[in-house]
Write a protein that holds these residues in place. Structure first.
Motif, PDB file in Angstrom:
ATOM      1  N   PRO A  73      37.313 -19.168  29.858  1.00 11.77           N
ATOM      2  CA  PRO A  73      36.387 -18.580  28.895  1.00 11.77           C
ATOM      3  C   PRO A  73      36.220 -19.487  27.685  1.00 11.77           C
ATOM      4  N   VAL A  77      41.180 -16.962  23.245  1.00  7.61           N
ATOM      5  CA  VAL A  77      41.460 -15.817  24.101  1.00  7.61           C
ATOM      6  C   VAL A  77      42.166 -14.750  23.274  1.00  7.61           C
ATOM      7  N   THR A  78      41.649 -13.539  23.328  1.00  9.01           N
ATOM      8  CA  THR A  78      42.270 -12.420  22.617  1.00  9.01           C
ATOM      9  C   THR A  78      43.284 -11.743  23.526  1.00  9.01           C
ATOM     10  N   GLN A  79      44.145 -10.942  22.924  1.00 10.29           N
ATOM     11  CA  GLN A  79      45.128 -10.191  23.703  1.00 10.29           C
ATOM     12  C   GLN A  79      44.419  -9.301  24.725  1.00 10.29           C
ATOM     13  N   GLU A  80      43.347  -8.623  24.281  1.00 11.92           N
ATOM     14  CA  GLU A  80      42.585  -7.742  25.169  1.00 11.92           C
ATOM     15  C   GLU A  80      41.952  -8.534  26.317  1.00 11.92           C
ATOM     16  N   GLY A  81      41.373  -9.680  26.003  1.00  6.64           N
ATOM     17  CA  GLY A  81      40.754 -10.513  27.035  1.00  6.64           C
ATOM     18  C   GLY A  81      41.766 -11.005  28.047  1.00  6.64           C
ATOM     19  N   LEU A  82      42.945 -11.380  27.583  1.00  9.26           N
ATOM     20  CA  LEU A  82      44.009 -11.845  28.467  1.00  9.26           C
ATOM     21  C   LEU A  82      44.468 -10.729  29.390  1.00  9.26           C
ATOM     22  N   GLU A  83      44.603  -9.516  28.861  1.00 11.10           N
ATOM     23  CA  GLU A  83      45.026  -8.382  29.676  1.00 11.10           C
ATOM     24  C   GLU A  83      43.986  -8.092  30.765  1.00 11.10           C
ATOM     25  N   LYS A  84      42.693  -8.247  30.453  1.00 14.77           N
ATOM     26  CA  LYS A  84      41.639  -8.030  31.460  1.00 14.77           C
ATOM     27  C   LYS A  84      41.733  -9.067  32.569  1.00 14.77           C
ATOM     28  N   GLN A  85      42.055 -10.302  32.220  1.00 13.93           N
ATOM     29  CA  GLN A  85      42.172 -11.374  33.222  1.00 13.93           C
ATOM     30  C   GLN A  85      43.341 -11.121  34.154  1.00 13.93           C
TER      31      GLN A  85
END
Length: 86
Positions: A73, A77-85
């Motif tokens: 991306p 990278v945000t914490q939320e974005g990492l969790e989605k990945q």
């Protein structure tokens, strides 16, 4: 895959002459000897000449096309974005 493994081309395929890079078309039914596989592309010998076949054309050698890894991306990278990945 064994060194110098013989494969019959299953379709016409674009290849680059090694080392000059000139594009040629190898014909269906020709025997290609795979001498190297690196990064998904293949170095083959056909009729005593060396060619590079791109990874997207692996099916012409009767091999499975390797899937490309997903692009990273853009931006941080945000914490939320990492969790989605994950």
């Amino acid at each position: 895959m064994n060194a110098n493994e013989a494969k019959t081309l299953t379709r016409d395929v674009e290849a680059a002459v090694v080392p000059v890079g000139t594009k040629v078309t190898l014909q269906k039914g020709e025997t290609a000897y795979i001498t190297q596989s690196l990064g998904g592309s293949y170095t083959v010998v056909v009729n005593g000449n060396m060619f590079r076949i791109a990874d997207k054309d692996a099916d012409a050698l009767g091999l499975e096309v390797q899937a490309k890894p997903a692009a990273a991306p853009a931006g941080p990278v945000t914490q939320e974005g990492l969790e989605k990945q994950v």
